[in-house]
Design an enzyme around this catalytic site. Structure first.
Site, PDB file in Angstrom:
ATOM      1  N   HIS A  34       0.859  -1.184   0.000  1.00  0.00           N
ATOM      2  CA  HIS A  34       0.000   0.000   0.000  1.00  0.00           C
ATOM      3  C   HIS A  34       0.901   1.243   0.000  1.00  0.00           C
ATOM      4  CE1 HIS A  34       1.065   0.076   4.219  1.00  0.00           C
ATOM      5  NE2 HIS A  34       0.450  -1.071   4.447  1.00  0.00           N
ATOM      6  N   ALA A  35       0.269   2.416   0.120  1.00  0.00           N
ATOM      7  CA  ALA A  35       1.034   3.665   0.011  1.00  0.00           C
ATOM      8  C   ALA A  35       2.096   3.792   1.101  1.00  0.00           C
ATOM      9  CB  ALA A  35       0.076   4.855   0.069  1.00  0.00           C
ATOM     10  N   HIS A  37       4.036   1.329   2.218  1.00  0.00           N
ATOM     11  CA  HIS A  37       5.219   0.632   1.698  1.00  0.00           C
ATOM     12  C   HIS A  37       5.901   1.469   0.611  1.00  0.00           C
ATOM     13  CE1 HIS A  37       2.662  -2.960   2.964  1.00  0.00           C
ATOM     14  NE2 HIS A  37       3.776  -3.157   3.646  1.00  0.00           N
ATOM     15  N   GLN A  61       7.272 -15.687  12.033  1.00  0.00           N
ATOM     16  CA  GLN A  61       6.880 -14.578  12.905  1.00  0.00           C
ATOM     17  C   GLN A  61       5.390 -14.595  13.246  1.00  0.00           C
ATOM     18  OE1 GLN A  61       8.195 -11.588   9.880  1.00  0.00           O
ATOM     19  NE2 GLN A  61       6.449 -10.396  10.580  1.00  0.00           N
ATOM     20  N   ARG A 189      -3.556  -5.335   7.143  1.00  0.00           N
ATOM     21  CA  ARG A 189      -4.604  -5.980   7.949  1.00  0.00           C
ATOM     22  C   ARG A 189      -5.890  -5.156   7.997  1.00  0.00           C
ATOM     23  NH1 ARG A 189       0.131  -8.085  11.204  1.00  0.00           N
ATOM     24  NH2 ARG A 189       0.028 -10.331  10.881  1.00  0.00           N
TER      25      ARG A 189
HETATM   26  P1  AMP Z   1       4.793  -5.314   6.453  1.00  0.00           P
HETATM   27  O1  AMP Z   1       4.656  -5.660   5.007  1.00  0.00           O
HETATM   28  O2  AMP Z   1       3.508  -4.985   7.115  1.00  0.00           O
HETATM   29  O3  AMP Z   1       5.645  -6.290   7.197  1.00  0.00           O
HETATM   30  O4  AMP Z   1       5.595  -3.944   6.493  1.00  0.00           O
HETATM   31  C1  AMP Z   1       6.794  -3.773   5.777  1.00  0.00           C
HETATM   32  C2  AMP Z   1       7.392  -2.442   6.149  1.00  0.00           C
HETATM   33  O5  AMP Z   1       6.461  -1.406   5.851  1.00  0.00           O
HETATM   34  C3  AMP Z   1       7.710  -2.325   7.640  1.00  0.00           C
HETATM   35  O6  AMP Z   1       8.937  -1.645   7.810  1.00  0.00           O
HETATM   36  C4  AMP Z   1       6.549  -1.522   8.162  1.00  0.00           C
HETATM   37  O7  AMP Z   1       6.852  -0.790   9.322  1.00  0.00           O
HETATM   38  C5  AMP Z   1       6.291  -0.596   6.991  1.00  0.00           C
HETATM   39  N1  AMP Z   1       4.920  -0.072   7.020  1.00  0.00           N
HETATM   40  C6  AMP Z   1       3.773  -0.763   7.116  1.00  0.00           C
HETATM   41  N2  AMP Z   1       2.707   0.071   7.167  1.00  0.00           N
HETATM   42  C7  AMP Z   1       3.210   1.341   7.107  1.00  0.00           C
HETATM   43  C8  AMP Z   1       2.629   2.647   7.125  1.00  0.00           C
HETATM   44  N3  AMP Z   1       1.304   2.844   7.221  1.00  0.00           N
HETATM   45  N4  AMP Z   1       3.455   3.712   7.056  1.00  0.00           N
HETATM   46  C9  AMP Z   1       4.809   3.537   6.965  1.00  0.00           C
HETATM   47  N5  AMP Z   1       5.411   2.336   6.938  1.00  0.00           N
HETATM   48  C10 AMP Z   1       4.631   1.245   7.015  1.00  0.00           C
END
Ligand code: AMP
Length: 280
Positions: A34-35, A37, A61, A189
């Site tokens: 999403h935005a 990432h 995890q 999520r």
């Molecule tokens: P995930 O795919 O959820 O494991 O997240 C991958 C990376 O994206 C991690 O470093 C998260 O902290 C970051 N991330 C997820 N959601 C956000 C968000 N809303 N704003 C900034 N970074 C995010």
């Protein structure tokens, strides 16, 4: 954009970039991008000449009763989004590439202390899985700089400690949290939420803002935490924690007013949401 599922091809590409003297940035993700990432990709670009993103839903995890099997997997859309954001390479390994001896029989990386509090207390083993997969990804990609989101505040602390203690030659950059217009932090999520739950979910961010006001207004930290929990419960959340910590996640003395972070983890139905706010 290059797409790699195997390690030798990824390594050859990164080695070629480094021989050219280029600085390599890395953004690890679990996909369903999403935005938030994409903001990490953009920030990595500011710190590096080439950007590698990984998409890997890491089984180690997730707890036994968590959402590993239903976690959204959208690799084709993720690849298209990354290419549109000028990402240079996507690494999308299989479980066998990440864990050649299988999961359950893998070498584990365990960061002490900060992994057993907060999310670590509510999700036992979660941060062992995070540290284990990130150490592997760092060895595979060998980036010069890696970007992580502040949204996962405790994870960022765990990674910083991992990198320092194991002397990975990698700079860690923190990216600000990207939110929807109503304040809800973007998260893969969020799509689990029903329309009614989605209406309520921004209460987490609103509560973090009121915690900041409470601290600025001179209330005791315990009173601020109690009011936050009550507000979330009244809105329909099951609260794992609504707490104020020092930036290093230690417990602050009650008169402390600087260097603090407010953190919330709360469940709406079957969906667990986390968010945080630096209070300075
Ligand atoms: P995930 O795919 O959820 O494991 O997240 C991958 C990376 O994206 C991690 O470093 C998260 O902290 C970051 N991330 C997820 N959601 C956000 C968000 N809303 N704003 C900034 N970074 C995010």
């Amino acid at each position: 954009m290059f797409t790699f599922t195997d390690l030798p091809e990824l390594r050859a590409r990164v080695r070629a970039w480094k021989i050219e003297g280029l600085r390599v940035g890395f953004v690890p993700t679990m996909g369903n991008l999403h935005a938030g990432h994409m903001a990490l990709i953009d920030l990595a670009r500011e710190h590096a000449d080439r950007v590698v993103a990984s998409v890997f839903v890491n089984p180690t995890q997730f707890g036994p009763n968590e959402d590993f099997s239903r976690y959204p997997r959208t690799l084709d859309a993720d690849a298209a989004g990354l290419a549109a954001h000028d990402c240079d390479a996507l690494f999308a390994p299989t479980v066998a590439t990440m864990y050649p001896y299988g999961t359950g029989n893998e070498v584990k990386v365990q960061v002490p202390d900060i992994t057993t509090i907060l999310d670590g207390a509510h999700r036992p083993g979660h941060f062992d899985g995070v540290a284990t997969v990130v150490a592997r990804l760092f060895n595979m990609v060998q980036p010069d700089v890696a970007v992580f989101g502040q949204k996962d505040y405790q994870q960022l602390q765990v990674i910083s400690r991992l990198v320092r203690d194991l002397a990975f030659p990698i700079e860690i950059v923190a990216a600000p949290t990207v939110r929807a217009d109503d304040g809800l932090a973007l998260s893969s999520r969020n799509q689990y939420l029903s329309p009614a739950e989605r209406e309520v979910a921004p209460t987490i961010h609103a509560t973090l803002l009121s915690m900041r006001e409470g601290v600025r207004g001179g209330r005791t930290l315990a009173a601020v935490e109690a009011a936050a929990t009550a507000r979330l419960v009244a809105a329909g959340f099951a609260v794992d924690y609504a707490t104020i910590r020092r930036a290093d996640l230690g417990a602050p003395a009650d008169h402390t007013r600087t260097g603090l972070v407010a953190l919330i983890a709360a469940r709406l139905g079957n969906t667990r949401l986390i968010d945080n706010l630096l209070l300075d």
